[in-house]
Design an enzyme around this catalytic site. Structure first.
Site, PDB file in Angstrom:
ATOM      1  NE  ARG A 178      -4.297  -1.317   0.078  1.00 49.82           N
ATOM      2  CZ  ARG A 178      -4.459  -2.316  -0.769  1.00 49.82           C
ATOM      3  NH1 ARG A 178      -3.497  -2.618  -1.635  1.00 49.82           N
ATOM      4  NH2 ARG A 178      -5.565  -3.031  -0.776  1.00 49.82           N
ATOM      5  CG  HIS A 226      -2.721  -0.768  -7.258  1.00 52.36           C
ATOM      6  ND1 HIS A 226      -3.192  -0.020  -6.211  1.00 52.36           N
ATOM      7  CD2 HIS A 226      -2.750  -2.063  -6.833  1.00 52.36           C
ATOM      8  CE1 HIS A 226      -3.498  -0.803  -5.200  1.00 52.36           C
ATOM      9  NE2 HIS A 226      -3.232  -2.059  -5.548  1.00 52.36           N
TER      10      HIS A 226
END
Length: 263
Positions: A178, A226
Site C-alpha cells: 500500500r 497498481h
C-alpha cells in the site's frame, strides 16, 4: 473492493461484505461500515501473480537490469559486476498467503530469503523473524526488501527515514502493498544519498499517481500502475460463491477480517 465511504450503510438485510481485494484497509477506514462480517479475497491465482511480480523485481534489481536500461538510453556500454543469487539477502515484509507464495518462488531460484511480521509464528522452509526489535538488524543485512504487509496503524509509514537508514547501503526496495506504508519524501532522500539504489513501486498514496510527481521521471524509480496482482474474476468468483454458500448454510466463513488488527 473500494466502495465510496457511506455507500454500505442503510442496508438492513446486509449479512456479509466480501472484498474482491486482498487488502481491506479502505473498507475498514469507513466509519459508517456496518457491523457485519468482512471477508478478504484470498485467491491462489492472485498470490501467483504477486509472486511473478516479486520475482521479476528481484531479478531486475539483482542483475542490474534497471541500470542497463538506463545505459541503453544513454548509449553506454558498461558491464557491471554480477553476483550469484545465493549471495543476496531478500527480506519479505509480510508472511500471509502472498508473502509465502513469493518466498517459495525466490527460494527456488537460490536466494537467501527471510520473512518478517509483527505477530510471529512459523513457516516451513522459511526463516522468520518478528517484532520491531528484530526488524532493524534484519534490514542491516538486506540487499532487497519486498513489502507485502497489510496497512494498519502499526505499519502505516513504516518505510520512513529510520527504515531506510537501517538498510544495508545500496539496497533495493519493492513496495507491492500500500502507498500508505511509504513516506515518499524520505524515499527520495534515501535515493539521493544512494542508501537505496532503486525502488520498484506499484502502489501510491494518491492513485493515479499525479502527472507532476517526481517518481515519474526519477531514474532510480520504476513506477507500476497498481498491477502487481490484479483480481482474476474467474477464480475470485468461485471463492465468493463458496463464502455465499457457507453463509446460506450457516457454515464457517473463510478469511474473515479481524477488525481490531486491521486485516
Amino acid at each position: 473492493a473500494n466502495p465510496l465511504p457511506g455507500s454500505l450503510q442503510g442496508l438492513p438485510n446486509l449479512r456479509l461484505i466480501q472484498s474482491l481485494w486482498a487488502g481491506v484497509d479502505r473498507l475498514l477506514n469507513d466509519p459508517t461500515l456496518p457491523d457485519v462480517p468482512v471477508a478478504r479475497m484470498v485467491d491462489p491465482a492472485m498470490s501467483a501473480a504477486m509472486a511473478e511480480t516479486a520475482l521479476w523485481a528481484t531479478l531486475s534489481l539483482h542483475r542490474r537490469f534497471y541500470a542497463y536500461a538506463q545505459q541503453q538510453h544513454a548509449r553506454e556500454w558498461q558491464q557491471l559486476p554480477q553476483r550469484r543469487a545465493d549471495e543476496l539477502q531478500v527480506t519479505l515484509l509480510g508472511t500471509g498467503q502472498m508473502g509465502r507464495a513469493c518466498a517459495m518462488r525466490l527460494l527456488a531460484l537460490g536466494y537467501r530469503v527471510t520473512g518478517w511480521n509483527l505477530r510471529g509464528g512459523t513457516l516451513e522452509g522459511l526463516p522468520l523473524e518478528h517484532g520491531m526489535d528484530a526488524l532493524w538488524p534484519l534490514l542491516a543485512r538486506s540487499d532487497i526488501v519486498i513489502n507485502l504487509l497489510p496497512l494498519t496503524a502499526q505499519t502505516s509509514e513504516l518505510l520512513d527515514q529510520r527504515f531506510f537508514n537501517a538498510l544495508r547501503p545500496g539496497a533495493g526496495l519493492v513496495n507491492l502493498a500500500r502507498g500508505g506504508h511509504l513516506v515518499e519524501a524520505d524515499l527520495l532522500r534515501a535515493l539521493a544519498s544512494a542508501q537505496v539504489s532503486h525502488a520498484v513501486l506499484d502502489v501510491f498514496r494518491n492513485e493515479p499517481l499525479p502527472s507532476d510527481h517526481p517518481f515519474w521521471s526519477h531514474p532510480q524509480v520504476t513506477v507500476l500502475p497498481h498491477v502487481a496482482a490484479a483480481t482474476d474474476m474467474r477464480s475470485a468468483a468461485r471463492i465468493v460463491v463458496q463464502n455465499l454458500r457457507a453463509l446460506r448454510d450457516a457454515q464457517p466463513l473463510s478469511d474473515l477480517v479481524e477488525r481490531s488488527r486491521g486485516y
